[in-house]
Design a protein around this motif. Structure first.
Motif, PDB file in Angstrom:
ATOM      1  N   ARG A 128      -6.844 -17.204  18.199  1.00 36.37           N
ATOM      2  CA  ARG A 128      -7.758 -18.364  18.295  1.00 36.37           C
ATOM      3  C   ARG A 128      -9.041 -18.077  17.518  1.00 36.37           C
ATOM      4  NH1 ARG A 128     -10.919 -20.911  23.353  1.00 36.37           N
ATOM      5  NH2 ARG A 128     -11.018 -23.033  22.577  1.00 36.37           N
ATOM      6  N   PHE A 129      -9.598 -16.892  17.696  1.00 40.04           N
ATOM      7  CA  PHE A 129     -10.801 -16.485  16.978  1.00 40.04           C
ATOM      8  C   PHE A 129     -10.548 -16.542  15.471  1.00 40.04           C
ATOM      9  CE2 PHE A 129     -13.360 -13.286  14.863  1.00 40.04           C
ATOM     10  CZ  PHE A 129     -14.629 -13.490  15.391  1.00 40.04           C
TER      11      PHE A 129
ATOM     12  N   SER B 182      -8.274 -18.231  13.844  1.00 41.79           N
ATOM     13  CA  SER B 182      -8.073 -19.620  13.428  1.00 41.79           C
ATOM     14  C   SER B 182      -9.401 -20.334  13.235  1.00 41.79           C
ATOM     15  CB  SER B 182      -7.227 -20.380  14.456  1.00 41.79           C
ATOM     16  OG  SER B 182      -5.934 -19.842  14.503  1.00 41.79           O
ATOM     17  N   LEU B 183     -10.342 -20.068  14.125  1.00 39.26           N
ATOM     18  CA  LEU B 183     -11.663 -20.681  13.990  1.00 39.26           C
ATOM     19  C   LEU B 183     -12.404 -20.146  12.771  1.00 39.26           C
ATOM     20  CD1 LEU B 183     -12.832 -20.970  17.697  1.00 39.26           C
ATOM     21  CD2 LEU B 183     -11.933 -22.749  16.200  1.00 39.26           C
ATOM     22  N   CYS B 184     -12.173 -18.889  12.420  1.00 37.57           N
ATOM     23  CA  CYS B 184     -12.751 -18.347  11.184  1.00 37.57           C
ATOM     24  C   CYS B 184     -12.234 -19.151   9.988  1.00 37.57           C
ATOM     25  CB  CYS B 184     -12.383 -16.875  11.010  1.00 37.57           C
ATOM     26  SG  CYS B 184     -13.211 -15.752  12.142  1.00 37.57           S
ATOM     27  N   GLY B 185     -10.940 -19.388   9.969  1.00 37.65           N
ATOM     28  CA  GLY B 185     -10.349 -20.191   8.891  1.00 37.65           C
ATOM     29  C   GLY B 185     -10.862 -21.618   8.892  1.00 37.65           C
ATOM     30  N   TYR B 186     -10.963 -22.219  10.075  1.00 39.65           N
ATOM     31  CA  TYR B 186     -11.459 -23.590  10.201  1.00 39.65           C
ATOM     32  C   TYR B 186     -12.890 -23.705   9.679  1.00 39.65           C
ATOM     33  CZ  TYR B 186     -13.252 -27.856  12.354  1.00 39.65           C
ATOM     34  OH  TYR B 186     -13.851 -29.078  12.560  1.00 39.65           O
ATOM     35  N   LEU B 187     -13.756 -22.807  10.111  1.00 38.10           N
ATOM     36  CA  LEU B 187     -15.150 -22.864   9.686  1.00 38.10           C
ATOM     37  C   LEU B 187     -15.283 -22.683   8.178  1.00 38.10           C
ATOM     38  CD1 LEU B 187     -16.884 -20.939  12.610  1.00 38.10           C
ATOM     39  CD2 LEU B 187     -17.122 -23.373  12.052  1.00 38.10           C
ATOM     40  N   THR B 188     -14.419 -21.888   7.582  1.00 29.17           N
ATOM     41  CA  THR B 188     -14.433 -21.700   6.135  1.00 29.17           C
ATOM     42  C   THR B 188     -14.106 -23.009   5.416  1.00 29.17           C
ATOM     43  OG1 THR B 188     -13.831 -19.381   6.361  1.00 29.17           O
ATOM     44  CG2 THR B 188     -13.407 -20.389   4.223  1.00 29.17           C
ATOM     45  N   CYS B 189     -13.241 -23.806   6.007  1.00 31.19           N
ATOM     46  CA  CYS B 189     -12.842 -25.080   5.402  1.00 31.19           C
ATOM     47  C   CYS B 189     -13.955 -26.130   5.430  1.00 31.19           C
ATOM     48  CB  CYS B 189     -11.612 -25.645   6.111  1.00 31.19           C
ATOM     49  SG  CYS B 189     -10.117 -24.689   5.861  1.00 31.19           S
ATOM     50  N   LEU B 190     -14.997 -25.884   6.175  1.00 31.03           N
ATOM     51  CA  LEU B 190     -16.081 -26.864   6.279  1.00 31.03           C
ATOM     52  C   LEU B 190     -17.065 -26.780   5.119  1.00 31.03           C
ATOM     53  CD1 LEU B 190     -16.827 -26.718  10.109  1.00 31.03           C
ATOM     54  CD2 LEU B 190     -15.241 -28.202   8.869  1.00 31.03           C
ATOM     55  N   GLY B 191     -16.916 -25.762   4.277  1.00 27.12           N
ATOM     56  CA  GLY B 191     -17.790 -25.612   3.112  1.00 27.12           C
ATOM     57  C   GLY B 191     -16.962 -25.482   1.851  1.00 27.12           C
ATOM     58  N   GLU B 192     -17.635 -25.372   0.728  1.00 26.76           N
ATOM     59  CA  GLU B 192     -16.942 -25.239  -0.555  1.00 26.76           C
ATOM     60  C   GLU B 192     -16.811 -23.776  -0.950  1.00 26.76           C
ATOM     61  OE1 GLU B 192     -18.069 -27.727  -3.832  1.00 26.76           O
ATOM     62  OE2 GLU B 192     -18.864 -29.229  -2.465  1.00 26.76           O
TER      63      GLU B 192
ATOM     64  N   PRO C  45     -17.651 -17.682   7.620  1.00 27.20           N
ATOM     65  CA  PRO C  45     -18.561 -17.780   8.767  1.00 27.20           C
ATOM     66  C   PRO C  45     -19.091 -16.421   9.222  1.00 27.20           C
ATOM     67  CG  PRO C  45     -16.307 -17.902   9.519  1.00 27.20           C
ATOM     68  CD  PRO C  45     -16.262 -17.851   8.015  1.00 27.20           C
ATOM     69  N   TYR C  46     -20.245 -16.465   9.825  1.00 24.62           N
ATOM     70  CA  TYR C  46     -20.807 -15.288  10.492  1.00 24.62           C
ATOM     71  C   TYR C  46     -20.237 -15.216  11.904  1.00 24.62           C
ATOM     72  CZ  TYR C  46     -24.207 -14.833   6.738  1.00 24.62           C
ATOM     73  OH  TYR C  46     -24.799 -14.651   5.512  1.00 24.62           O
ATOM     74  N   LEU C  47     -20.230 -14.019  12.470  1.00 27.75           N
ATOM     75  CA  LEU C  47     -19.718 -13.810  13.819  1.00 27.75           C
ATOM     76  C   LEU C  47     -20.387 -14.745  14.821  1.00 27.75           C
ATOM     77  CD1 LEU C  47     -17.942 -12.221  15.800  1.00 27.75           C
ATOM     78  CD2 LEU C  47     -19.755 -10.504  15.909  1.00 27.75           C
ATOM     79  N   LYS C  48     -21.692 -14.918  14.691  1.00 33.14           N
ATOM     80  CA  LYS C  48     -22.420 -15.785  15.631  1.00 33.14           C
ATOM     81  C   LYS C  48     -21.934 -17.233  15.541  1.00 33.14           C
ATOM     82  CE  LYS C  48     -26.425 -16.803  12.659  1.00 33.14           C
ATOM     83  NZ  LYS C  48     -26.102 -18.189  12.431  1.00 33.14           N
ATOM     84  N   ASP C  49     -21.540 -17.684  14.350  1.00 31.76           N
ATOM     85  CA  ASP C  49     -21.037 -19.044  14.192  1.00 31.76           C
ATOM     86  C   ASP C  49     -19.692 -19.229  14.885  1.00 31.76           C
ATOM     87  OD1 ASP C  49     -23.258 -19.658  12.551  1.00 31.76           O
ATOM     88  OD2 ASP C  49     -22.194 -18.906  10.784  1.00 31.76           O
ATOM     89  N   VAL C  50     -18.821 -18.236  14.753  1.00 32.41           N
ATOM     90  CA  VAL C  50     -17.500 -18.308  15.393  1.00 32.41           C
ATOM     91  C   VAL C  50     -17.664 -18.266  16.905  1.00 32.41           C
ATOM     92  CG1 VAL C  50     -15.200 -17.287  15.555  1.00 32.41           C
ATOM     93  CG2 VAL C  50     -16.461 -17.166  13.395  1.00 32.41           C
TER      94      VAL C  50
ATOM     95  N   GLN D 193     -20.254 -19.131  18.653  1.00 33.37           N
ATOM     96  CA  GLN D 193     -20.883 -20.367  19.109  1.00 33.37           C
ATOM     97  C   GLN D 193     -19.846 -21.477  19.237  1.00 33.37           C
ATOM     98  OE1 GLN D 193     -24.034 -21.774  16.555  1.00 33.37           O
ATOM     99  NE2 GLN D 193     -24.605 -23.408  17.948  1.00 33.37           N
ATOM    100  N   LEU D 194     -18.943 -21.585  18.265  1.00 29.88           N
ATOM    101  CA  LEU D 194     -17.882 -22.596  18.334  1.00 29.88           C
ATOM    102  C   LEU D 194     -16.937 -22.294  19.488  1.00 29.88           C
ATOM    103  CD1 LEU D 194     -16.566 -25.112  17.248  1.00 29.88           C
ATOM    104  CD2 LEU D 194     -15.409 -23.706  15.521  1.00 29.88           C
ATOM    105  N   LEU D 195     -16.600 -21.041  19.698  1.00 29.43           N
ATOM    106  CA  LEU D 195     -15.750 -20.663  20.837  1.00 29.43           C
ATOM    107  C   LEU D 195     -16.399 -21.087  22.150  1.00 29.43           C
ATOM    108  CD1 LEU D 195     -14.439 -17.116  19.901  1.00 29.43           C
ATOM    109  CD2 LEU D 195     -13.040 -19.097  20.478  1.00 29.43           C
ATOM    110  N   ASN D 196     -17.698 -20.857  22.280  1.00 28.90           N
ATOM    111  CA  ASN D 196     -18.415 -21.255  23.500  1.00 28.90           C
ATOM    112  C   ASN D 196     -18.432 -22.772  23.664  1.00 28.90           C
ATOM    113  OD1 ASN D 196     -18.969 -18.623  24.263  1.00 28.90           O
ATOM    114  ND2 ASN D 196     -20.919 -18.571  23.178  1.00 28.90           N
ATOM    115  N   THR D 197     -18.574 -23.489  22.565  1.00 27.91           N
ATOM    116  CA  THR D 197     -18.588 -24.948  22.605  1.00 27.91           C
ATOM    117  C   THR D 197     -17.234 -25.491  23.057  1.00 27.91           C
ATOM    118  OG1 THR D 197     -20.216 -25.044  20.819  1.00 27.91           O
ATOM    119  CG2 THR D 197     -18.942 -27.028  21.218  1.00 27.91           C
TER     120      THR D 197
END
Length: 76
Positions: A42-43, A45-55, A62-67, A69-73
């Motif tokens: 899951r972690f 997958s979220l790294c991959g997802y967050l990467t897709c949000l930018g060019e 993503p930085y660890l804190k970003d992943v 934060q999304l996991l907590n959300t």
């Protein structure tokens, strides 16, 4: 909770981010169970997802804190 694919800008680097996230979690673990593996995937997958949000493949990694934060959300 399901994440929206409507925000995806570029998938370049998503696989690299997934693998980096999975390796990060596996290197920090002394043992592996099905539950841990599920959480690690899951972690990653979220790294991959967050990467897709930018060019591009590098600047959008993503930085660890970003992943985390999304996991907590999203909740466990």
């Amino acid at each position: 909770k399901v994440l929206s694919s409507n925000k995806i800008i570029d998938t370049t680097g998503a696989g690299d981010a997934f693998l980096a996230g999975l390796i990060c979690k596996l290197c920090g673990s002394s043992s592996l169970s099905k539950i841990k593996l599920k959480n690690y995937l899951r972690f990653a997958s979220l790294c991959g997802y967050l990467t897709c949000l930018g060019e591009g493949a590098i600047e959008s990694q993503p930085y660890l804190k970003d992943v985390n934060q999304l996991l907590n959300t999203l909740g466990s």
